[in-house]
Scaffold this motif. Structure first.
Motif, PDB file in Angstrom:
ATOM      1  N   ALA A  66       3.378 -37.152  51.477  1.00 31.73           N
ATOM      2  CA  ALA A  66       1.921 -37.284  51.496  1.00 31.73           C
ATOM      3  C   ALA A  66       1.254 -35.977  51.068  1.00 31.73           C
ATOM      4  O   ALA A  66       0.225 -35.983  50.381  1.00 31.73           O
ATOM      5  CB  ALA A  66       1.449 -37.681  52.890  1.00 31.73           C
TER       6      ALA A  66
ATOM      7  N   LEU B 271      -6.044 -28.540  52.891  1.00 32.09           N
ATOM      8  CA  LEU B 271      -5.033 -29.556  53.159  1.00 32.09           C
ATOM      9  C   LEU B 271      -4.214 -29.099  54.360  1.00 32.09           C
ATOM     10  O   LEU B 271      -3.587 -28.040  54.326  1.00 32.09           O
ATOM     11  CB  LEU B 271      -4.121 -29.758  51.946  1.00 32.09           C
ATOM     12  CG  LEU B 271      -2.934 -30.709  52.160  1.00 32.09           C
ATOM     13  CD1 LEU B 271      -3.410 -32.107  52.526  1.00 32.09           C
ATOM     14  CD2 LEU B 271      -2.043 -30.743  50.917  1.00 32.09           C
TER      15      LEU B 271
ATOM     16  N   ALA C  65      -1.210 -35.527  47.870  1.00 30.10           N
ATOM     17  CA  ALA C  65      -2.556 -34.996  48.047  1.00 30.10           C
ATOM     18  C   ALA C  65      -2.795 -33.804  47.130  1.00 30.10           C
ATOM     19  O   ALA C  65      -3.863 -33.678  46.521  1.00 30.10           O
ATOM     20  CB  ALA C  65      -2.768 -34.595  49.503  1.00 30.10           C
TER      21      ALA C  65
ATOM     22  N   ASP D 112      -8.325 -32.531  54.633  1.00 30.64           N
ATOM     23  CA  ASP D 112      -7.449 -33.671  54.376  1.00 30.64           C
ATOM     24  C   ASP D 112      -6.174 -33.414  55.178  1.00 30.64           C
ATOM     25  O   ASP D 112      -5.631 -32.308  55.139  1.00 30.64           O
ATOM     26  CB  ASP D 112      -7.125 -33.798  52.887  1.00 30.64           C
ATOM     27  CG  ASP D 112      -8.332 -34.225  52.071  1.00 30.64           C
ATOM     28  OD1 ASP D 112      -9.290 -34.763  52.654  1.00 30.64           O
ATOM     29  OD2 ASP D 112      -8.327 -33.996  50.845  1.00 30.64           O
TER      30      ASP D 112
ATOM     31  N   TYR E 148      -7.334 -27.823  46.259  1.00 28.31           N
ATOM     32  CA  TYR E 148      -7.665 -27.305  47.582  1.00 28.31           C
ATOM     33  C   TYR E 148      -7.900 -25.800  47.521  1.00 28.31           C
ATOM     34  O   TYR E 148      -7.328 -25.094  46.671  1.00 28.31           O
ATOM     35  CB  TYR E 148      -6.540 -27.616  48.572  1.00 28.31           C
ATOM     36  CG  TYR E 148      -6.410 -29.088  48.872  1.00 28.31           C
ATOM     37  CD1 TYR E 148      -7.255 -29.699  49.789  1.00 28.31           C
ATOM     38  CD2 TYR E 148      -5.456 -29.868  48.211  1.00 28.31           C
ATOM     39  CE1 TYR E 148      -7.154 -31.062  50.050  1.00 28.31           C
ATOM     40  CE2 TYR E 148      -5.349 -31.229  48.463  1.00 28.31           C
ATOM     41  CZ  TYR E 148      -6.199 -31.821  49.390  1.00 28.31           C
ATOM     42  OH  TYR E 148      -6.107 -33.159  49.636  1.00 28.31           O
TER      43      TYR E 148
ATOM     44  N   GLN F 249      -5.848 -33.661  44.368  1.00 27.74           N
ATOM     45  CA  GLN F 249      -7.036 -32.915  44.770  1.00 27.74           C
ATOM     46  C   GLN F 249      -6.763 -31.416  44.700  1.00 27.74           C
ATOM     47  O   GLN F 249      -5.690 -30.960  45.089  1.00 27.74           O
ATOM     48  CB  GLN F 249      -7.417 -33.310  46.215  1.00 27.74           C
ATOM     49  CG  GLN F 249      -8.497 -32.485  46.847  1.00 27.74           C
ATOM     50  CD  GLN F 249      -9.851 -32.750  46.239  1.00 27.74           C
ATOM     51  OE1 GLN F 249     -10.254 -33.888  46.066  1.00 27.74           O
ATOM     52  NE2 GLN F 249     -10.563 -31.678  45.874  1.00 27.74           N
TER      53      GLN F 249
ATOM     54  N   ALA G 247      -2.271 -34.477  56.002  1.00 31.12           N
ATOM     55  CA  ALA G 247      -1.048 -35.184  55.619  1.00 31.12           C
ATOM     56  C   ALA G 247      -0.005 -34.960  56.707  1.00 31.12           C
ATOM     57  O   ALA G 247       0.150 -33.850  57.214  1.00 31.12           O
ATOM     58  CB  ALA G 247      -0.532 -34.677  54.276  1.00 31.12           C
TER      59      ALA G 247
END
Length: 218
Positions: free
Chosen positions: A35, A4, A39, A28, A45, A43, A30
């Motif tokens: 956000a 992330l 996330a 990903d 990470y 999810q 953000a």
């Protein structure tokens, strides 16, 4: 592996994302603290790259929220501020590493690998095999009802072995669990530590196989 990236600068974020993808990671991205929180809830990470200056608040607050939620994902702060007090604040809030912009991409990738590697050896709960129990939060080892005194090195090696009980772990992997730079490890550190653990926990508690490494049988 999935990372992330939390970065509000579009150009810098795109450059970092591109470099990380080339490095073999799924990313990903953000751009706000909210956000990032969403996330992280949705999810799992392998690591989080977290900028401090976000448009809706400080990345430090995001980090504190993650740790308060018992999210132990490795967090590497990436920021333009190299001030010592900011580094101390970030590390005290639960960051695993701190990288100052501008940074070299190869160094960032190396730090990501090192932090993910260390996290693999970080147990998050009580670990027990047979009569031996390791309590990470209290940093205690017990054999049966008796507490067993161990050194910091012995605790970390035992944590790694119990985390992967039933699997062989190479000497190099154990060295990586002890040190950021395995080249600084004395050649017999692992052997000495394993010998000490066997004396305290039993000669057969840790088995060795040439070419495979060490294992605590389940």
């Amino acid at each position: 592996m999935r990372l992330l990236l939390v970065e509000d600068d579009p150009m810098l974020g795109a450059a970092i994302e591109r470099g990380l993808r080339i490095g073999g990671y799924t990313i990903d991205w953000a751009e706000t603290g909210e956000a990032a929180r969403a996330a992280a809830r949705a999810q799992a990470y392998d690591a989080i790259l977290l900028d401090i200056g976000l448009p809706d608040g400080s990345g430090i607050d995001v980090l504190r929220d993650l740790r308060a939620a018992r999210d132990l994902t490795p967090v590497i702060i990436i920021t333009a501020s190299g001030r010592l007090d900011r580094k101390v604040e970030g590390l005290d809030a639960g960051a695993d590493d701190y990288v100052v912009k501008p940074f070299d991409l190869d160094e960032l990738l190396a730090r990501i690998r090192a932090n993910i590697r260390r996290h693999e050896f970080r147990p998050s709960d009580l670990l027990s095999v047979g009569e031996v129990t390791l309590d990470l939060s209290a940093r205690l080892v017990r054999k049966g009802d008796e507490q067993t005194n161990v050194t910091a090195k012995e605790f970390r090696v035992l944590s790694a072995l119990l985390r992967r009980a039933g699997q062989f772990i190479s000497k190099g992997e154990l060295e990586s669990a002890l040190y950021d730079d395995a080249s600084d490890v004395e050649s017999n550190t692992i052997e000495v530590t394993i010998y000490a653990l066997r004396k305290k926990l039993g000669a057969g508690f840790i088995v060795t196989a040439r070419g495979l490494g060490y294992m605590v049988p389940k």
